[in-house]
Design an enzyme around this catalytic site. Sequence first.
Site, mmCIF file in Angstrom:
data_model
loop_
_atom_site.group_PDB
_atom_site.id
_atom_site.type_symbol
_atom_site.label_atom_id
_atom_site.label_comp_id
_atom_site.label_asym_id
_atom_site.label_seq_id
_atom_site.Cartn_x
_atom_site.Cartn_y
_atom_site.Cartn_z
ATOM 1 C CB CYS A 114 -0.898 0.150 1.488
ATOM 2 S SG CYS A 114 -1.927 -1.504 1.163
ATOM 3 C CG HIS A 250 -3.209 3.752 1.405
ATOM 4 N ND1 HIS A 250 -3.356 3.345 0.387
ATOM 5 C CD2 HIS A 250 -3.492 2.608 2.473
ATOM 6 C CE1 HIS A 250 -3.720 2.067 0.788
ATOM 7 N NE2 HIS A 250 -4.193 1.819 2.023
ATOM 8 C CG ASN A 280 -6.920 -0.726 0.590
ATOM 9 O OD1 ASN A 280 -6.015 -0.461 -0.483
ATOM 10 N ND2 ASN A 280 -6.372 -1.333 2.177
#
EC number: 2.3.1.180
Length: 323
Positions: A114, A250, A280
């Site tokens: 990520c 993020h 996500n």
Amino acid sequence: MTIRAVVRGVGHYLPDRIVPNSELEALVETTDEWIRTRSGIERRHFAAEGQTTSDLAARAARAALADAGLQPDDIDTLIVATSTADLTFPSAATMVQAALGMSRGFAFDVQAVCAGFVYALANADALIRSGQANRVLVIGAETFSRLMDWSDRATCVLFGDGAGALVLEGAEGAGTSADRGILATDLHSDGRFKDLLYVDGGASTGSTGHLRMQGREVFRHAVEKLAETAHTALDKAGLTSADVDWIVPHQANLRIISATAQRMQVPMDRVILTVQDHGNTSAASIPLALSVGKARGQIKEGDLLVTEAIGGGLAWGSVVLRW
């Protein structure tokens, strides 16, 4: 004279299939309310059968090139941040290079889960500052839907697929925080925490594997480390949270995003949010948010942005840039 890596163009691509929370209710023991309350996610996009990470990346790349008014062969370097490359090798970046018809330059992948796009931006900035490249196409692309264990209801509802891209170009700056472009980067990793977030597959196992996550521990580390790295990058740039126009985080979880903004003393109306629509998307989430934020009219030239992310490894970092 100071060389800055300045944003020349931005773009994104999302697969056609939209999966609302209600669709997941039929797959696992969950509810729309449960997902929204714990993550803020309302829907996500899933890649079609046969549609690969490099396919998504190439679509986002074309959008960013069009926004920049450039052709593929105007690019010196192509970097793809991904944990879900089509094949073990060659890299997704070389596949995108071929898909775009690039006949020059070099391409490589960055894998920091990520945090991948933040790592890729830092690499692009270093290449431009050192003179090894002038124009760098930086892409974050993922197909995390293919790593989900659909019996793990706490995790499988969180992720989606997508891609975003930036074109960075070297430009002269005054060497002050008023310059456009990347002003500071801050990167970290700590392999002691590898068991908090990982995929239990790979070449050594002979299988693709599934994503495994200790959600509470990841949350704790995220809130602590994201605010810290953002403050460090701002300090390197000679700036503070009060100077920030937008946090572009993020997009993992609304609770993490909110807690980090609170620690940074930045109100939520100065945070770009896309987690509700995308879920996500790992390394794709920050460039997706940048592209959507610009399209909405939120991000404007001259705005000061902080991007921050944390992922498996653990790996985390931040970038301060002026749009």
